[in-house]
Enzyme design. Structure first.
Site, PDB file in Angstrom:
ATOM      1  N   CYS A 132       0.781  -1.247   0.000  1.00 33.57           N
ATOM      2  CA  CYS A 132       0.000   0.000   0.000  1.00 33.57           C
ATOM      3  C   CYS A 132       0.813   1.298   0.000  1.00 33.57           C
ATOM      4  O   CYS A 132       0.560   2.168  -0.832  1.00 33.57           O
ATOM      5  CB  CYS A 132      -0.923   0.012   1.205  1.00 33.57           C
ATOM      6  SG  CYS A 132      -1.986  -1.431   1.218  1.00 33.57           S
TER       7      CYS A 132
HETATM    8  C1  UGA Z   1      -1.068  -0.074   5.787  1.00 31.32           C
HETATM    9  C2  UGA Z   1      -1.825   0.846   6.746  1.00 31.32           C
HETATM   10  O1  UGA Z   1      -1.224   0.770   8.045  1.00 31.32           O
HETATM   11  C3  UGA Z   1      -3.312   0.449   6.833  1.00 31.32           C
HETATM   12  O2  UGA Z   1      -4.016   1.367   7.660  1.00 31.32           O
HETATM   13  C4  UGA Z   1      -3.909   0.493   5.410  1.00 31.32           C
HETATM   14  O3  UGA Z   1      -5.267   0.086   5.403  1.00 31.32           O
HETATM   15  C5  UGA Z   1      -3.115  -0.459   4.529  1.00 31.32           C
HETATM   16  O4  UGA Z   1      -1.732  -0.041   4.507  1.00 31.32           O
HETATM   17  C6  UGA Z   1      -3.718  -0.397   3.153  1.00 31.32           C
HETATM   18  O5  UGA Z   1      -3.709   0.673   2.559  1.00 31.32           O
HETATM   19  O6  UGA Z   1      -4.325  -1.390   2.730  1.00 31.32           O
HETATM   20  P1  UGA Z   1      -0.021  -2.538   5.958  1.00 31.32           P
HETATM   21  O7  UGA Z   1       0.618  -2.226   4.639  1.00 31.32           O
HETATM   22  O8  UGA Z   1      -0.734  -3.829   6.139  1.00 31.32           O
HETATM   23  O9  UGA Z   1      -1.089  -1.392   6.335  1.00 31.32           O
HETATM   24  O10 UGA Z   1       1.138  -2.543   7.041  1.00 31.32           O
HETATM   25  P2  UGA Z   1       1.678  -1.570   8.184  1.00 31.32           P
HETATM   26  O11 UGA Z   1       1.532  -2.257   9.477  1.00 31.32           O
HETATM   27  O12 UGA Z   1       1.144  -0.226   8.063  1.00 31.32           O
HETATM   28  O13 UGA Z   1       3.242  -1.564   7.833  1.00 31.32           O
HETATM   29  C7  UGA Z   1       3.741  -1.032   6.614  1.00 31.32           C
HETATM   30  C8  UGA Z   1       5.253  -1.017   6.636  1.00 31.32           C
HETATM   31  O14 UGA Z   1       5.741  -0.008   7.518  1.00 31.32           O
HETATM   32  C9  UGA Z   1       5.913  -2.327   7.096  1.00 31.32           C
HETATM   33  O15 UGA Z   1       6.999  -2.628   6.266  1.00 31.32           O
HETATM   34  C10 UGA Z   1       6.373  -2.013   8.507  1.00 31.32           C
HETATM   35  O16 UGA Z   1       7.453  -2.796   8.923  1.00 31.32           O
HETATM   36  C11 UGA Z   1       6.745  -0.546   8.374  1.00 31.32           C
HETATM   37  N1  UGA Z   1       6.725   0.185   9.661  1.00 31.32           N
HETATM   38  C12 UGA Z   1       5.588   0.334  10.341  1.00 31.32           C
HETATM   39  C13 UGA Z   1       7.913   0.726  10.132  1.00 31.32           C
HETATM   40  O17 UGA Z   1       8.992   0.606   9.515  1.00 31.32           O
HETATM   41  N2  UGA Z   1       7.884   1.421  11.319  1.00 31.32           N
HETATM   42  C14 UGA Z   1       6.748   1.588  12.040  1.00 31.32           C
HETATM   43  O18 UGA Z   1       6.806   2.233  13.111  1.00 31.32           O
HETATM   44  C15 UGA Z   1       5.567   1.030  11.535  1.00 31.32           C
END
Ligand code: UGA
Length: 448
Positions: free
Chosen positions: A275
């Site tokens: 996403c």
């Molecule tokens: C993300 C959004 O968080 C959701 O709200 C949204 O609905 C979704 O995209 C979408 O558009 O469908 P997602 O991609 O499942 O969700 O995963 P996240 O938990 O947001 O993580 C995304 C990335 O950011 C991962 O690689 C994670 O490791 C990284 N991340 C996350 C960090 O590097 N640091 C953080 O503090 C949080």
């Protein structure tokens, strides 16, 4: 006339559609899932989840057994329901804009079905689409193929989703808000009623907006979260140059300010997943087409891209040269508890390592099959972390899997040729690893 709100159909049984369908059915709402992929439909009809997501499998089994959820590849079955959600994919194109062909086809096919039906039918766009798509493309295709008018005979709403992989079912059952974008009251009322039935007394705040505003909420949300990550990664890179500083302490302190907030301040190798990158590119493209260059989001993306290079630079600094060196990459998934490697930082890091002539061996508890599909035998794969570490010159931690977090310093020392460790996820306590060659994102050098 009484509006019936007790049956829904969902077109597109990918990640969002599948989790939405299962949670609707779990609340007693008769749900029909529609997808062109026959194998997927068969699997669902047998009560088997077609993708990995905690809680989905038992929920799906129960719903299918109780006949609350059925799946089909016949879109005409949408006519048996009151409301149809469009949850098909909107993949990226080369210029960053989204490919609307799936949504166009779904709207066209649904319109053909609605041509034959009597009574009001609500269409809800759940797919992530740039502002104007619901009221433009979707409305146009629906009206052309149905011969009916949106607003009176057909209802239309934009209703973005905010599910996270790994916690999607929990997120669907406990959202912080519901955003409904519509130009007519009847559509918005029917969808609000459906959600009232779904959530009962626990209905979260419902934000009513124009379709365009609802569509932008989704992009704004992901752009903010991605920018927060690139922000903390920038601070991490500054902290890393500074003796005596650990970005974790900085993040904890600033996160206590409610204006900043503690979540999404984990520094690491950069965000991945299906996403953030796709949505930022789409938002940048959309904005540019309208004559505004959103430099902030370009910087968010550039910072993210470069973070992988920084990880490889850290390994190179430990080893001198990476050429011919065996590098163990621990973790491939874009985050823990998923087999998804789409846009994963691990792949960017592996590509850089390959360019520098390293021999990469990777381990991940779930994501190896998907990685093989993408990069095949460009690298070697190990069955467990210890086998990956065997004889390695360097280990890079790329995913924060719980069992990787539990690895002890002595295990790295026992298995590796030389215990050089790059902790790109900051999973270890630097103090317990201080007799190894250990570096972590955002941890400054020890003071002399
Ligand atoms: C993300 C959004 O968080 C959701 O709200 C949204 O609905 C979704 O995209 C979408 O558009 O469908 P997602 O991609 O499942 O969700 O995963 P996240 O938990 O947001 O993580 C995304 C990335 O950011 C991962 O690689 C994670 O490791 C990284 N991340 C996350 C960090 O590097 N640091 C953080 O503090 C949080």
């Amino acid at each position: 006339m009484k509006i019936r709100v007790d049956s829904v159909s969902i077109v597109g049984l990918g990640y969002v559609g599948m989790c939405t369908a299962a949670t609707f059915a779990s609340r007693g709402i008769r749900t029909i899932g529609i997808d062109i992929d026959e194998k997927r439909v068969e699997q669902i009809r047998k009560g088997e989840a077609p993708l990995h997501e905690p809680q989905l499998d038992p929920m799906l089994k129960k719903a299918v057994k109780e006949k609350l959820l059925d799946a089909t590849n016949d879109i005409s079955k949408a006519a048996d329901t009151d409301t149809t959600f469009l949850a098909v994919g909107t993949p990226s194109q080369n210029d960053g804009s989204i490919d609307l062909s799936y949504i166009e086809n779904a709207a066209k096919d649904l319109g053909n079905v609605l041509r034959e039906t009597r009574g009001y039918h609500l269409v809800v766009v759940k797919s992530t689409v740039v502002p104007g798509t619901t009221n433009g493309t979707v409305k146009r295709f629906l009206e052309q193929s149905s011969g009916k008018t949106v607003g009176s005979e057909i209802g239309l709403c934009a209703n973005p989703e905010f599910l996270k992989e790994g916690t999607a079912i929990h997120d669907a059952l406990h959202p912080d808000k519901i955003v409904i974008g519509s130009d007519d009251k009847k559509s918005a009322n029917q969808l609000t009623r459906l959600y009232r039935k779904f959530y009962g007394s626990k209905l979260p705040p419902v934000i009513l907006a124009s379709p365009e505003a609802a569509e932008l909420v989704k992009y704004a949300s992901n752009a903010f979260l991605a920018t927060k990550i690139s922000f903390i990664n920038t601070i991490a890179n500054i902290a890393q140059q500074t003796p005596g500083v650990d970005v974790g302490t900085v993040a904890r302190a600033i996160g206590l300010d409610p204006r900043i907030g503690e979540l999404f301040l984990k520094a690491g190798p950069g965000y991945g997943g299906s996403c953030f990158h796709k949505d930022l590119q789409a938002l940048i493209n959309y904005s540019e087409k309208n004559g505004y260059n959103p430099v902030l989001f370009r910087a968010t993306e550039e910072t993210n891209e470069k973070q992988a290079t920084r990880v490889v630079d850290m390994a190179e600094k430990l080893l001198g040269s990476l050429s011919g060196k065996k590098v163990a990459v621990l973790g491939l998934a874009f985050k823990k508890d998923t087999d998804d490697i789409r846009e994963a930082a691990s792949i960017r890091v592996i590509n850089e390592l390959e360019k520098k002539g390293a021999q990469v061996v990777a381990y991940d508890p779930m994501a190896i099959p998907n990685t093989k599909k993408q990069i095949a035998d460009l690298i070697d794969y190990a069955e467990d972390a210890h086998s990956a570490l065997k004889g390695a010159d360097c280990a890079i931690i790329m995913t924060e899997w719980d069992h990787l977090r539990k690895l002890k310093a002595k295990e790295f020392r026992a298995y590796m040729k030389t215990p050089n460790i790059v902790d790109a996820r900051r999973v270890y306590d630097p103090d317990t690893f201080n007799d190894l060659n250990y570096v972590a994102i955002g941890v400054g050098p020890r003071r002399a």
